[in-house]
Motif scaffolding. Structure first.
Motif, short mmCIF file in Angstrom:
data_model
loop_
_atom_site.label_atom_id
_atom_site.label_comp_id
_atom_site.label_asym_id
_atom_site.label_seq_id
_atom_site.Cartn_x
_atom_site.Cartn_y
_atom_site.Cartn_z
N LEU A 170 2.04 35.34 18.78
CA LEU A 170 0.69 34.88 18.49
C LEU A 170 0.12 35.58 17.26
O LEU A 170 -0.59 34.96 16.45
CB LEU A 170 -0.22 35.11 19.71
N ASP A 171 0.44 36.86 17.11
CA ASP A 171 0.00 37.59 15.93
C ASP A 171 0.62 37.01 14.66
O ASP A 171 -0.04 36.86 13.64
CB ASP A 171 0.36 39.07 16.07
N ALA A 172 1.91 36.68 14.72
CA ALA A 172 2.60 36.08 13.57
C ALA A 172 1.98 34.74 13.21
O ALA A 172 1.78 34.42 12.04
CB ALA A 172 4.08 35.91 13.88
N MET A 190 -6.53 27.14 17.07
CA MET A 190 -6.32 26.31 15.88
C MET A 190 -5.62 25.01 16.27
O MET A 190 -5.05 24.91 17.36
CB MET A 190 -5.51 27.08 14.82
N ARG A 191 -5.63 24.05 15.39
CA ARG A 191 -4.97 22.76 15.62
C ARG A 191 -3.53 22.85 15.14
O ARG A 191 -3.27 23.18 13.99
CB ARG A 191 -5.72 21.65 14.87
N PHE A 199 11.88 23.35 25.41
CA PHE A 199 11.26 24.36 24.55
C PHE A 199 9.92 23.85 24.02
O PHE A 199 8.94 24.60 23.95
CB PHE A 199 12.19 24.71 23.39
N ARG A 200 9.87 22.58 23.63
CA ARG A 200 8.64 21.99 23.08
C ARG A 200 7.50 22.04 24.09
O ARG A 200 6.38 22.45 23.77
CB ARG A 200 8.90 20.55 22.64
N GLU A 201 7.80 21.65 25.33
CA GLU A 201 6.75 21.66 26.36
C GLU A 201 6.35 23.07 26.73
O GLU A 201 5.17 23.35 26.97
CB GLU A 201 7.23 20.89 27.59
N THR A 217 -1.50 26.29 24.38
CA THR A 217 -2.71 25.74 24.99
C THR A 217 -3.39 26.79 25.87
O THR A 217 -4.63 26.93 25.84
CB THR A 217 -2.37 24.49 25.83
N GLU A 218 -2.61 27.53 26.63
CA GLU A 218 -3.17 28.57 27.50
C GLU A 218 -3.82 29.69 26.70
O GLU A 218 -4.66 30.42 27.23
CB GLU A 218 -2.08 29.14 28.40
N ASN A 219 -3.46 29.82 25.42
CA ASN A 219 -4.05 30.85 24.57
C ASN A 219 -5.12 30.28 23.64
O ASN A 219 -5.44 30.89 22.62
CB ASN A 219 -2.96 31.56 23.77
N GLY A 220 -5.64 29.10 23.99
CA GLY A 220 -6.82 28.57 23.31
C GLY A 220 -6.55 27.66 22.13
O GLY A 220 -7.49 27.25 21.44
N HIS A 221 -5.29 27.33 21.86
CA HIS A 221 -4.97 26.46 20.73
C HIS A 221 -4.89 25.01 21.18
O HIS A 221 -4.72 24.71 22.37
CB HIS A 221 -3.66 26.90 20.08
N GLU A 222 -4.98 24.09 20.22
CA GLU A 222 -4.93 22.66 20.51
C GLU A 222 -3.68 22.05 19.87
O GLU A 222 -3.49 22.16 18.66
CB GLU A 222 -6.18 21.96 19.96
N ILE A 223 -2.85 21.42 20.68
CA ILE A 223 -1.67 20.74 20.17
C ILE A 223 -2.09 19.32 19.79
O ILE A 223 -2.38 18.50 20.65
CB ILE A 223 -0.54 20.71 21.21
N VAL A 224 -2.14 19.04 18.50
CA VAL A 224 -2.63 17.74 18.02
C VAL A 224 -1.49 16.77 17.71
O VAL A 224 -1.74 15.62 17.34
CB VAL A 224 -3.54 17.91 16.79
N GLY A 225 -0.25 17.21 17.87
CA GLY A 225 0.87 16.32 17.62
C GLY A 225 2.19 17.03 17.87
O GLY A 225 2.29 18.25 17.72
N THR A 226 3.20 16.27 18.28
CA THR A 226 4.56 16.79 18.43
C THR A 226 5.53 15.79 17.82
O THR A 226 5.20 14.61 17.66
CB THR A 226 4.93 17.04 19.90
N ALA A 227 6.71 16.26 17.48
CA ALA A 227 7.73 15.38 16.90
C ALA A 227 9.10 15.87 17.33
O ALA A 227 9.34 17.08 17.46
CB ALA A 227 7.63 15.37 15.38
N GLU A 228 10.02 14.91 17.52
CA GLU A 228 11.36 15.24 17.96
C GLU A 228 12.39 15.19 16.84
O GLU A 228 13.53 15.60 17.03
CB GLU A 228 11.79 14.29 19.09
N ASP A 229 12.02 14.65 15.68
CA ASP A 229 12.94 14.63 14.54
C ASP A 229 12.17 14.86 13.26
O ASP A 229 10.93 14.80 13.24
CB ASP A 229 13.73 13.32 14.48
N ALA A 230 12.88 15.13 12.19
CA ALA A 230 12.25 15.54 10.94
C ALA A 230 11.37 14.45 10.33
O ALA A 230 10.27 14.73 9.83
CB ALA A 230 13.32 15.98 9.94
N ASP A 231 11.83 13.21 10.36
CA ASP A 231 11.05 12.12 9.77
C ASP A 231 9.74 11.92 10.53
O ASP A 231 8.68 11.72 9.93
CB ASP A 231 11.86 10.82 9.77
N GLU A 232 9.81 11.96 11.86
CA GLU A 232 8.61 11.82 12.67
C GLU A 232 7.65 12.98 12.41
O GLU A 232 6.43 12.79 12.35
CB GLU A 232 8.98 11.77 14.15
N LEU A 233 8.21 14.16 12.24
CA LEU A 233 7.37 15.34 11.99
C LEU A 233 6.56 15.16 10.72
O LEU A 233 5.34 15.43 10.70
CB LEU A 233 8.25 16.58 11.86
N ILE A 234 7.19 14.73 9.66
CA ILE A 234 6.48 14.53 8.39
C ILE A 234 5.34 13.53 8.58
O ILE A 234 4.22 13.74 8.10
CB ILE A 234 7.45 14.08 7.29
#
Length: 212
Positions: free
Chosen positions: A115-117, A1-2, A12-14, A21-38
């Motif tokens: 991964l199940d969660a 999933m994306r 921790f993020r990396e 990624t190794e389990n088939g998912h795609e990381i489409v974005g990362t953020a280091e603070d709450a405003d950037e995350l939104i």
């Protein structure tokens, strides 16, 4: 999933990005603070957003508040919160909407469970760490609607609050699945939760469990 990851710890993020990624998912974005995350989530509309509860700028509950904002914009947006600490202030309203999880970061080390969660949350279900459930439950009071439930029914409802299916609950309690179904029917009856086309009885039971 994306997936989008909101996490201020680079290590921790990396590490989480690599695991997913190794389990088939795609990381489409990362953020280091709450405003950037939104901003990132609004831009890429991921299938799952993983959020650290404590993020900059204040390092208190910024991640949880960002989750509340994102949910107010898209009510069924799947969100999985992670933390080393238990912060319940913004959790109960999110639990009631489904497609929500809250796990302690130690759970990530149990890769299969994590991964199940993720899959449960992305599919509209819930995944709550037992420690989170315990923090949300207050002692029973005379006016508590849960007072009518038996000890076994409370055990079943606590496992439902963790996001477990009837078959998973049966396995945990070492009983037949039909026994769990019987307990669930009794729980719905005692909590006076009617079966209608517009309600999700398991979610309503969990809300009663967490807020009573």
């Amino acid at each position: 999933m994306r997936i989008v990851i909101g996490e201020d710890s680079a290590l921790f993020r990396e590490g989480l990005s690599r695991l997913l990624t190794e389990n088939g998912h795609e990381i489409v974005g990362t953020a280091e603070d709450a405003d950037e995350l939104i901003s990132v989530v609004r831009a890429v509309d991921p299938e799952l957003t993983i959020i650290d509860v404590r993020m900059p700028p204040t390092m208190t509950d910024d991640g949880a508040r960002a989750a509340a904002v994102l949910r107010s914009e898209v009510p069924d947006r799947p969100i999985l919160m992670l933390s080393q600490h238990i912060e319940t202030r913004h959790v109960v309203p999110l639990v009631g909407t489904g497609a929500f999880g809250y796990l302690l970061k130690d759970r990530v080390l149990r890769v299969g469970d994590f991964l199940d969660a993720m899959q449960r949350v992305a599919g509209g279900g819930s995944a709550l760490d037992p420690a989170i459930v315990a923090a949300l439950i207050t002692p029973t009071r005379p006016s508590d609607p849960l007072a009518a439930l038996s000890t076994r029914e409370r055990e079943v409802l606590a496992l439902v609050a963790e996001g477990r299916s009837n078959s998973a609950i049966a396995s945990q309690l070492v009983v037949a699945e039909r026994t769990v179904e019987t307990h669930m029917r009794s729980i719905f009856q005692k909590l006076q939760i009617a079966d209608t086309p517009t309600t999700h009885r398991r979610v309503l039971a969990v809300i009663t469990h967490l807020t009573s």
